[in-house]
Scaffold this motif. Structure first.
Motif, mmCIF file in Angstrom:
data_model
loop_
_atom_site.group_PDB
_atom_site.id
_atom_site.type_symbol
_atom_site.label_atom_id
_atom_site.label_comp_id
_atom_site.label_asym_id
_atom_site.label_seq_id
_atom_site.Cartn_x
_atom_site.Cartn_y
_atom_site.Cartn_z
ATOM 1 N N PHE A 232 54.559 38.861 49.778
ATOM 2 C CA PHE A 232 53.243 38.275 49.382
ATOM 3 C C PHE A 232 53.546 37.518 48.019
ATOM 4 O O PHE A 232 53.842 38.027 47.182
ATOM 5 N N ALA A 233 53.256 36.222 48.004
ATOM 6 C CA ALA A 233 53.405 35.308 47.057
ATOM 7 C C ALA A 233 52.314 34.976 46.085
ATOM 8 O O ALA A 233 52.144 33.934 45.587
ATOM 9 N N GLY A 234 51.009 35.723 46.432
ATOM 10 C CA GLY A 234 49.805 35.295 45.775
ATOM 11 C C GLY A 234 49.527 36.588 45.070
ATOM 12 O O GLY A 234 50.294 37.070 44.171
ATOM 13 N N VAL A 235 48.233 36.609 44.688
ATOM 14 C CA VAL A 235 47.665 37.571 43.701
ATOM 15 C C VAL A 235 46.842 38.540 44.112
ATOM 16 O O VAL A 235 46.060 38.319 44.931
ATOM 17 N N ALA A 236 47.369 39.852 44.097
ATOM 18 C CA ALA A 236 46.564 41.086 44.340
ATOM 19 C C ALA A 236 45.694 41.472 43.411
ATOM 20 O O ALA A 236 46.183 41.740 42.075
ATOM 21 N N LEU A 237 44.454 41.839 43.625
ATOM 22 C CA LEU A 237 43.491 42.308 42.583
ATOM 23 C C LEU A 237 42.992 43.667 43.147
ATOM 24 O O LEU A 237 42.453 43.971 44.153
ATOM 25 N N PHE A 238 42.982 44.460 41.892
ATOM 26 C CA PHE A 238 42.305 45.734 42.142
ATOM 27 C C PHE A 238 41.446 45.546 40.858
ATOM 28 O O PHE A 238 41.212 45.198 40.111
ATOM 29 N N GLY A 239 40.203 46.561 41.509
ATOM 30 C CA GLY A 239 39.089 46.718 40.238
ATOM 31 C C GLY A 239 37.925 47.529 40.871
ATOM 32 O O GLY A 239 37.824 47.825 41.729
ATOM 33 N N GLY A 240 37.364 48.008 39.474
ATOM 34 C CA GLY A 240 36.116 48.746 39.698
ATOM 35 C C GLY A 240 36.534 50.138 40.461
ATOM 36 O O GLY A 240 37.498 50.431 40.673
ATOM 37 N N ASN B 180 35.204 39.212 45.287
ATOM 38 C CA ASN B 180 34.937 38.636 46.460
ATOM 39 C C ASN B 180 35.947 39.124 47.508
ATOM 40 O O ASN B 180 35.666 38.802 48.804
ATOM 41 N N LYS B 181 37.300 39.240 47.074
ATOM 42 C CA LYS B 181 38.073 39.904 48.185
ATOM 43 C C LYS B 181 39.316 40.577 47.309
ATOM 44 O O LYS B 181 39.408 40.470 46.093
ATOM 45 N N ALA B 182 40.328 41.070 47.803
ATOM 46 C CA ALA B 182 41.551 41.510 47.063
ATOM 47 C C ALA B 182 42.671 40.868 47.063
ATOM 48 O O ALA B 182 43.671 40.963 46.221
ATOM 49 N N ALA B 183 43.050 40.030 47.858
ATOM 50 C CA ALA B 183 43.933 39.053 47.894
ATOM 51 C C ALA B 183 43.814 37.546 47.916
ATOM 52 O O ALA B 183 42.984 37.239 48.576
ATOM 53 N N PHE B 184 44.309 36.830 46.979
ATOM 54 C CA PHE B 184 44.185 35.506 46.796
ATOM 55 C C PHE B 184 45.432 34.655 46.751
ATOM 56 O O PHE B 184 46.625 35.201 46.315
ATOM 57 N N SER B 185 45.222 33.463 47.438
ATOM 58 C CA SER B 185 46.506 32.644 47.220
ATOM 59 C C SER B 185 46.548 32.063 45.927
ATOM 60 O O SER B 185 45.836 32.012 45.118
ATOM 61 N N TYR B 186 47.869 31.605 45.551
ATOM 62 C CA TYR B 186 47.920 30.997 44.251
ATOM 63 C C TYR B 186 47.119 29.973 43.978
ATOM 64 O O TYR B 186 46.873 28.928 44.809
ATOM 65 N N SER C 260 49.731 33.910 37.537
ATOM 66 C CA SER C 260 50.774 34.020 38.150
ATOM 67 C C SER C 260 50.769 34.836 39.392
ATOM 68 O O SER C 260 50.140 36.040 39.264
ATOM 69 N N PRO C 261 51.658 34.564 40.257
ATOM 70 C CA PRO C 261 51.772 35.610 41.561
ATOM 71 C C PRO C 261 51.870 37.185 41.053
ATOM 72 O O PRO C 261 52.820 37.314 39.903
ATOM 73 N N GLY C 262 51.365 38.324 41.498
ATOM 74 C CA GLY C 262 51.511 39.657 41.117
ATOM 75 C C GLY C 262 50.338 40.461 41.162
ATOM 76 O O GLY C 262 49.230 40.120 41.934
ATOM 77 N N GLU C 263 50.296 41.552 40.638
ATOM 78 C CA GLU C 263 49.012 42.441 40.981
ATOM 79 C C GLU C 263 48.410 42.550 39.597
ATOM 80 O O GLU C 263 49.162 42.660 38.627
ATOM 81 N N TYR C 264 47.240 42.523 39.643
ATOM 82 C CA TYR C 264 46.253 42.608 38.719
ATOM 83 C C TYR C 264 45.165 43.474 38.723
ATOM 84 O O TYR C 264 44.912 43.805 40.182
#
Length: 124
Positions: free
Chosen positions: A1-9, A29-35, A106-110
């Motif tokens: 996966f070359a995008g952004v994965a977000l975790f939160g709350g 609004n979702k957990a995975a995002f494109s660059y 940048s792509p990665g986990e946040y």
């Protein structure tokens, strides 16, 4: 996966913070995002909102935000980098090139979360 994965709350099982501790909610609004894809975070707080409540995105490897370990992206709850003129208890912020000078992530986990009064105490 070359995008952004977000975790939160509180929906993130890695988050040890108790859900509902301060009667606030936070979601993405979702957990995975494109660059370069915009990220929307929604929040609400039952009481005590301030003009400097804020939403932050930071690397998942960061265990505690601080002045020496700052957020990668952040916005006050009025969707601005300037403190709000009135407190915003419920709404959303949108991280895009128009609102965040550090954009894009940048792509990665946040991790993303909702904080109170220009401090590092999590609300969700």
């Amino acid at each position: 996966f070359a995008g952004v994965a977000l975790f939160g709350g509180p929906q993130d099982p890695q988050d040890a913070h108790s859900a509902g501790l301060l009667s606030a909610t936070f979601s993405l609004n979702k957990a995975a995002f494109s660059y370069n894809e915009g990220i929307t975070a929604s929040f609400s707080r039952a009481s005590g909102a301030s003009t400097t409540d804020w939403v932050a995105i930071f690397p998942r490897s960061v265990t505690a935000l601080s002045a020496t370990n700052p957020a990668t992206l952040w916005l006050y709850t009025c969707n601005s980098r300037t403190a709000c003129s009135t407190a915003v208890a419920e709404g959303s912020v949108a991280f895009t090139s128009a609102t965040s000078p550090e954009w894009p992530l940048s792509p990665g986990e946040y991790y993303a979360d909702y904080f109170q009064n220009d401090g590092y105490a999590r609300l969700s």
